[in-house]
Design a protein around this motif. Sequence first.
Motif, PDB file in Angstrom:
ATOM      1  N   TRP A 185       0.806  -1.221   0.000  1.00  0.00           N
ATOM      2  CA  TRP A 185       0.000   0.000   0.000  1.00  0.00           C
ATOM      3  C   TRP A 185       0.834   1.264   0.000  1.00  0.00           C
ATOM      4  O   TRP A 185       0.297   2.346  -0.161  1.00  0.00           O
ATOM      5  CB  TRP A 185      -1.052  -0.020   1.096  1.00  0.00           C
ATOM      6  CG  TRP A 185      -0.556  -0.017   2.527  1.00  0.00           C
ATOM      7  CD1 TRP A 185       0.703  -0.152   2.983  1.00  0.00           C
ATOM      8  CD2 TRP A 185      -1.397   0.157   3.675  1.00  0.00           C
ATOM      9  NE1 TRP A 185       0.735  -0.104   4.349  1.00  0.00           N
ATOM     10  CE2 TRP A 185      -0.550   0.090   4.807  1.00  0.00           C
ATOM     11  CE3 TRP A 185      -2.749   0.357   3.873  1.00  0.00           C
ATOM     12  CZ2 TRP A 185      -1.037   0.206   6.107  1.00  0.00           C
ATOM     13  CZ3 TRP A 185      -3.223   0.475   5.167  1.00  0.00           C
ATOM     14  CH2 TRP A 185      -2.379   0.397   6.270  1.00  0.00           C
ATOM     15  N   GLN A 186       2.168   1.101   0.123  1.00  0.00           N
ATOM     16  CA  GLN A 186       3.017   2.288  -0.014  1.00  0.00           C
ATOM     17  C   GLN A 186       3.350   2.562  -1.469  1.00  0.00           C
ATOM     18  O   GLN A 186       3.957   3.572  -1.790  1.00  0.00           O
ATOM     19  CB  GLN A 186       4.336   2.093   0.757  1.00  0.00           C
ATOM     20  CG  GLN A 186       4.202   2.156   2.255  1.00  0.00           C
ATOM     21  CD  GLN A 186       4.124   0.778   2.873  1.00  0.00           C
ATOM     22  OE1 GLN A 186       3.909  -0.212   2.158  1.00  0.00           O
ATOM     23  NE2 GLN A 186       4.292   0.691   4.183  1.00  0.00           N
ATOM     24  N   ARG A 187       2.956   1.637  -2.368  1.00  0.00           N
ATOM     25  CA  ARG A 187       3.406   1.742  -3.753  1.00  0.00           C
ATOM     26  C   ARG A 187       2.686   2.836  -4.542  1.00  0.00           C
ATOM     27  O   ARG A 187       3.303   3.584  -5.297  1.00  0.00           O
ATOM     28  CB  ARG A 187       3.246   0.372  -4.438  1.00  0.00           C
ATOM     29  CG  ARG A 187       3.657   0.320  -5.889  1.00  0.00           C
ATOM     30  CD  ARG A 187       5.125   0.688  -6.077  1.00  0.00           C
ATOM     31  NE  ARG A 187       5.453   0.886  -7.486  1.00  0.00           N
ATOM     32  CZ  ARG A 187       5.224   2.010  -8.158  1.00  0.00           C
ATOM     33  NH1 ARG A 187       4.666   3.022  -7.559  1.00  0.00           N
ATOM     34  NH2 ARG A 187       5.572   2.119  -9.428  1.00  0.00           N
ATOM     35  N   SER A 188       1.359   2.927  -4.378  1.00  0.00           N
ATOM     36  CA  SER A 188       0.618   3.924  -5.149  1.00  0.00           C
ATOM     37  C   SER A 188      -0.677   4.276  -4.425  1.00  0.00           C
ATOM     38  O   SER A 188      -1.121   3.550  -3.540  1.00  0.00           O
ATOM     39  CB  SER A 188       0.290   3.402  -6.543  1.00  0.00           C
ATOM     40  OG  SER A 188      -0.687   2.386  -6.449  1.00  0.00           O
ATOM     41  N   ALA A 189      -1.260   5.387  -4.877  1.00  0.00           N
ATOM     42  CA  ALA A 189      -2.514   5.800  -4.246  1.00  0.00           C
ATOM     43  C   ALA A 189      -3.601   4.749  -4.466  1.00  0.00           C
ATOM     44  O   ALA A 189      -4.397   4.460  -3.579  1.00  0.00           O
ATOM     45  CB  ALA A 189      -2.969   7.137  -4.807  1.00  0.00           C
ATOM     46  N   SER A 245      -3.025   2.091  -1.904  1.00  0.00           N
ATOM     47  CA  SER A 245      -3.385   2.574  -0.570  1.00  0.00           C
ATOM     48  C   SER A 245      -4.892   2.452  -0.371  1.00  0.00           C
ATOM     49  O   SER A 245      -5.374   1.945   0.651  1.00  0.00           O
ATOM     50  CB  SER A 245      -2.991   4.041  -0.392  1.00  0.00           C
ATOM     51  OG  SER A 245      -1.616   4.220  -0.583  1.00  0.00           O
TER      52      SER A 245
END
Lengths: 209, 657
Positions: free
Chosen positions: A134-138, A141
């Motif tokens: 979930w840190q990769r892209s909105a 997330s």
Amino acid sequence: MPDAIHAGHPVVAASDKPLEYQDPNQSVKILGFWLFLATDMLLFGCLFATYLVVRTHTDGGPTPQSIFDIPGFTLETFFLLTSSFTGGLSTLAMRNGNKKALLTWLAITIALGLAFIGFEVKEFVGDVALGATWQRSAFLSAFFTLVGTHGSHVSIGLVWMFLTLLQVAKRGITPITSRKVFVVNLYWHFLDVVWVFIFTIVYLSGRVM
Amino acid sequence: MPSSFMQFADKYLMWKEGPMIWGSDVAILLVSIGILFTLTYFHKWKWLWKEWITTVDHKKIGIMYLICALLMMFRGGADAELLRTQLAVPNNHFLTAEHYDQIFTTHGTIMILFMAMPFIFALFNIVVPLQIGARDVAFPYLNAISFWLFFFAAMLFNLSFVFGGSPDASWVSYPPLSELGFDPGPGENYYLLALQITGIGSIATGINFLATIFKMRAPGMKLMRMPLFTWSVVAASVVIIFAFPALAIAIALLTLDRIAGTHFFTILHGGNPMMFVNLFWLWGHPEVYIVVLPAFGVYSEVVATFARKRVFGYGSMVASLMLISVISYFVWAHHFFTMGAGADVNTFFAIASMMVGIPTGVKVFNWLFTMYRGRIRMTLPMLWTIAFVPCFAIGGATGVMLAAAPADYQYHNSYFLIAHFHQVLIGGTVFGLIAGMYYWWPKMFGFKLDERLGRWAFWFFNIGFYVCFMPQYALGFMGMQRRMYTYPANMGWNTLNLISTIGAYIMGIGFVFIVIQVIYSIKHGERDLTGDPWDARTLEWALPSPAPHYNFAVIPTVTDRDVWWEMKEQGRADELKPKEADIRPIHMPKNSSRPFFMGLAFFVAGFGFVFDWLWLGFLGLAGVAVCMIARALEYNDDYHIPAEEVIETEASLGRLS
Ligand code: HEM
Ligand SMILES: [Cu+2]
């Protein structure tokens, strides 16, 4: 019930109502729970809105098509929808005053709920292994937060249903325990409805659009 | 060791920040020692624990809310004076820029969430069950939880000032400014977690009072016989239930961005900061109605009582309350017309915003018509109500000016806005809260507050108000922006700013008079032995002041709107006194210490997450879970007051008929 005038509730001993509604103390709690569900619905509403705004914001990372796995979320759906049905059967058993059937259906509902959670965890772990954190892209997330919030609701519901089961086993079907069974099942059906939205808005439209 | 202590002190105790922090540290220490000492010296620990901390009595919870709200008004007010002092003259360096940011942030947040909210909850708790003829709220245990969540959230928020640093991204905390990258300190975490905790409590209160009013009215109290204050609580509770989840999500997602590294609102990796702004105001705008609707309820009660008339246009009063609560959802984008959403969207929100004025206008005219030809008594609650009318009218007019989207491009975020919202928040909400406090004070404590000191307070506060805020409209037009910590001398703003600051001090004096008034009246205030010191109209005045903890020995039957007044008119007032034969044992909830511990557990969790000490955060959450499971398995949480005891109490109050 001897003198059920809890803090001024008018006593309406209408015996044509289901057990959990006969005692005014219990019926006011059910109303309170409906109001709580309204707030929970809005909570999910906001999460859905956020998801819809950012679902295309993948920032070059994993897309819905690349991570949503059809057999996985189909199975999850199957388990959850079935558990909602068995939950309904537990309420029915309660209405019929059949304690044993009530306990059995509650246990089956819990088992199906556990299976749902198991598959969801497996799905999440698989995604993370692919670098879809979930840190990769909105988009990710919002995906993990929306689906994860539902999942944590289900987990809490499982603990709660288990506690309810213990109380029914110990105390039998009383106005209080019947209210508890009724309310936990309301909650469970509500999570089912939310899942139907997740299934269509997140998973299905994520695969085809 | 000393060097690690120095590091700790630098980071958390902020002792290089200067005398303001040292002073506060010393003050907090002294006050704490003072409280501990007094409680121990007078052997009050047990009393405090048994009578207050573990109580589930709505009247006591209301009093605790009130005390906290007044303390927070003091803190927020002190912040306001610091801000205005800094702006009194150009090029001032009384506060640094950073410090100014922290103070306006804490001022705004405290005033709205930790002053206005507990204040309305105080009135909900003190008034609603008595007004509808109930013995309690629907969920007394939950009510205590709500209070302790608010209390510990307020403690957490205030702690930021002396431990770790205050939030400084304003009470709206827009990302990306409030994202970790731009705002690393713990201050922003304090803001997010404290708001989350108090927000949960507020949602529970909304649910609680809606259920109370729907399910626990005395027989005969039809919806259209309910007092208008109770109606205003219905409207406010509906808005709470529909608005607070949006706040919960907005700040939860921002917390995840800061603590878990997600990207909801960052510019990086596709986040969308405007999503936060929308979610925030989806709550934020309704929030101003949440705090103003109960104030409207207070005005209705006060006007009817002191003009000795039925409220004019009861039906339209109810309808306008409900209309306001619905329209309040369709206006949120007027806070950011400059977002770039386009003319059609802005037009919709502009028109919706102006429409709120219609039901509000209806209410104002109804209050005026109620006063018209009434035999008005100029008591303190009435004074504040009358002062509210012109103040709110001006605030409403400038609100319509702000709602005109093209014009708002000019004065968006200028001092014009500051003047407008203080005018409605103070002139609408705070005036109403103070009026309500004066009005129900005898019911809570059994004595009236001194009129003479109250009038001093009133005039200082009101004159100060106009001196403080009128110049700000002009400053806004002259280009002064909000949240400027200082300004150059050649802008032509100097005189108006100085006048404004003087006004703020005058208001401060007004507040000090209220404090003096309370202290003076505890000893010298007129005692209320009748239970009905104002010759009022609704059920709560049929009870002695303060009401016994079961409220009504026998639940009354309601035959009319303004029952108590009708009964007095018809000489039937004694009918509301219980007959010995009618008294039955009364079913009451037991006190519990768990709500307190649950609040404490939330505090521990919040504190842990503020500093990213995850183990502590999860420890706190585990505590919350334990409390909830224990509650789920709890069965004997109630008891009966024996009839003899009730009879004895009523007899000693001279109320047996
Ligand atoms: C003695 C009365 C008060 C005075 C003198 C006062 C003064 C101020 C000042 C100087 C600011 C900062 C303006 C700026 O530089 O941007 C401010 C901001 C604010 N005030 Fe007040 N205030 C008072 C009472 C209140 C009350 C009663 C409320 C709410 C119920 C309130 C809510 C706010 C809010 C929400 C902000 C915005 C904070 C932000 O920009 O984040 N104030 N006030
Ligand atoms: Cu607004």
